[in-house]
Write a protein that holds these residues in place. Structure first.
Motif, PDB file in Angstrom:
ATOM      1  N   LYS A  73       6.254  -0.974  -1.999  1.00 35.93           N
ATOM      2  CA  LYS A  73       6.161  -0.351  -3.315  1.00 35.93           C
ATOM      3  C   LYS A  73       7.091  -1.066  -4.293  1.00 35.93           C
ATOM      4  CE  LYS A  73       5.523   2.658  -6.639  1.00 35.93           C
ATOM      5  NZ  LYS A  73       4.280   2.629  -7.458  1.00 35.93           N
ATOM      6  N   SER A 123       5.721  -4.467  -5.170  1.00 41.90           N
ATOM      7  CA  SER A 123       4.567  -4.318  -6.061  1.00 41.90           C
ATOM      8  C   SER A 123       5.020  -4.094  -7.496  1.00 41.90           C
ATOM      9  CB  SER A 123       3.695  -3.146  -5.597  1.00 41.90           C
ATOM     10  OG  SER A 123       2.644  -2.894  -6.517  1.00 41.90           O
ATOM     11  N   GLU A 124       6.050  -3.268  -7.665  1.00 44.84           N
ATOM     12  CA  GLU A 124       6.586  -3.021  -9.003  1.00 44.84           C
ATOM     13  C   GLU A 124       7.235  -4.271  -9.587  1.00 44.84           C
ATOM     14  OE1 GLU A 124       6.359  -0.365 -10.904  1.00 44.84           O
ATOM     15  OE2 GLU A 124       5.262   0.869  -9.460  1.00 44.84           O
ATOM     16  N   SER A 143       1.504  -8.695  -2.459  1.00 43.58           N
ATOM     17  CA  SER A 143       1.822  -8.093  -1.159  1.00 43.58           C
ATOM     18  C   SER A 143       1.540  -9.039  -0.006  1.00 43.58           C
ATOM     19  CB  SER A 143       1.025  -6.804  -0.983  1.00 43.58           C
ATOM     20  OG  SER A 143      -0.378  -7.058  -1.070  1.00 43.58           O
ATOM     21  N   TRP A 169      -2.507  -2.506  -0.787  1.00 44.44           N
ATOM     22  CA  TRP A 169      -3.466  -2.345  -1.892  1.00 44.44           C
ATOM     23  C   TRP A 169      -3.453  -0.913  -2.422  1.00 44.44           C
ATOM     24  CZ3 TRP A 169      -7.890  -5.327   1.004  1.00 44.44           C
ATOM     25  CH2 TRP A 169      -7.698  -6.693   0.821  1.00 44.44           C
ATOM     26  N   GLU A 213      -0.598  -0.512  -4.700  1.00 46.66           N
ATOM     27  CA  GLU A 213      -0.778  -1.221  -5.967  1.00 46.66           C
ATOM     28  C   GLU A 213      -1.724  -0.492  -6.909  1.00 46.66           C
ATOM     29  OE1 GLU A 213      -2.122  -5.046  -4.805  1.00 46.66           O
ATOM     30  OE2 GLU A 213      -0.193  -5.693  -3.965  1.00 46.66           O
ATOM     31  N   THR A 214      -2.691   0.233  -6.352  1.00 48.92           N
ATOM     32  CA  THR A 214      -3.731   0.850  -7.187  1.00 48.92           C
ATOM     33  C   THR A 214      -3.610   2.364  -7.308  1.00 48.92           C
ATOM     34  OG1 THR A 214      -5.217   0.968  -5.262  1.00 48.92           O
ATOM     35  CG2 THR A 214      -5.376  -0.981  -6.667  1.00 48.92           C
TER      36      THR A 214
END
Length: 298
Positions: free
Chosen positions: A173, A176-177, A182, A245, A248-249
């Motif tokens: 997480k 991703s930020e 990833s 994923w 991310e979404t």
């Protein structure tokens, strides 16, 4: 299908696929496979999977940068060392207590998502998260196993496992930020883990050949662990990539608890193939899983 429904399905898929990795690890254990060769094989095919993913999505250049290596070292340590200290914790305490407490690392991930990254959390979503956490905890409980702790080292290893698995589950997480792909982070993390277990495997094999240490596993047990580890690594790659994923979404505060229920796949496989009988608490875990997924969708 709406975007929220898609990332929720991806989260469920991540738990199902990663659970199959745990299933093949259980099969290796049931067949007496070597744990060292098992993890060596797992990280070998896992590394190959993430390398393929990096080439496919064009993020292989990011994997060459220092940021990906630093992030990969943290996530990889959470994965590899988390497994190591978890196995050590099982030596000093009951599995029916160790596994549920270790699964509570998800609480740290949820707290980080809400308090640091400001993810909104509605009442129904909070209720669903509680049910999913209950499922992850209940599935490992065994009434027949005593819950007493006879060695203080159990507390050290279990606490370390909670923190390290938080690095794996929550680290994705954070990366991703930060805008890091990833696949590149997981590639470096799994590659570093592969080096770690390759060194451990070489030491074990050298000790067997020279006779300097008593062999812990026979050649057959080594082969069983390696073959099933290679298979488990494919599902480990697939499950973690889907989980990344989903982060991310969608919402990490929901994706992480769903991912934590992957151990229910092992339980389901044990029922179907090994004819194991689940306790009432474990049936309750399945009920909590279904109820949690239903509530979250409200």
């Amino acid at each position: 299908m709406t975007a929220p429904a898609i990332w929720l399905l991806i989260s469920i898929g991540s738990a199902a696929v990663f659970g199959l990795a745990g299933w093949w690890m259980k099969v290796s254990q049931m067949r007496g496979g070597s744990s060292t060769s098992l993890l060596l094989g797992l990280y070998a095919t896992g590394t190959a999977g993430f390398l393929f993913q990096c080439v496919a999505d064009g993020s292989w250049t990011d994997a060459l940068g220092w940021k990906a290596w630093v992030a990969g070292a943290v996530v990889g340590a959470g994965s590899a060392w988390g497994n190591v200290v978890f196995m050590q914790a099982l030596r000093y305490g009951p599995a029916s207590l160790t596994s549920p407490i270790t699964n509570l690392n998800i609480v740290l991930v949820v707290a980080m998502s809400v308090w640091i990254y400001g993810e909104p959390l509605g009442g129904w979503e909070a209720a669903g998260i509680v049910l999913l956490l209950a499922a992850a905890v209940l599935i490992a409980l065994r009434r027949s196993e005593p819950l007493s702790i006879g060695d203080r080292r159990w507390f050290l290893y279990t606490g370390a496992a909670v923190v390290l698995f938080s690095f794996r589950n929550g680290g994705l997480k954070v990366t991703s930020e930060l805008g890091l792909p990833s696949s590149s982070v997981l590639l470096t993390g799994y590659f570093l883990s592969l080096l770690w277990f390759a060194a451990a495997a070489l030491k074990e094999r050298s000790g067997r050949k020279t006779g300097s240490a008593a062999p812990q596993f026979s050649a057959d047990e080594w082969s069983i662990g390696l073959r099933l580890g290679l298979l488990a690594g494919l599902f480990s790659y697939g499950g973690l990539q889907l989980y990344a994923w989903a982060l991310e979404t969608g919402k990490a505060g929901i994706a992480a608890p769903i991912f934590a229920t992957n151990s229910l796949v092992v339980a389901a496989g044990s029922i179907l193939l090994y004819r194991e009988r689940l306790t009432r608490l474990q049936w309750l875990a399945f009920a909590c899983l279904l109820a949690g997924l239903f509530v979250i969708k409200l």
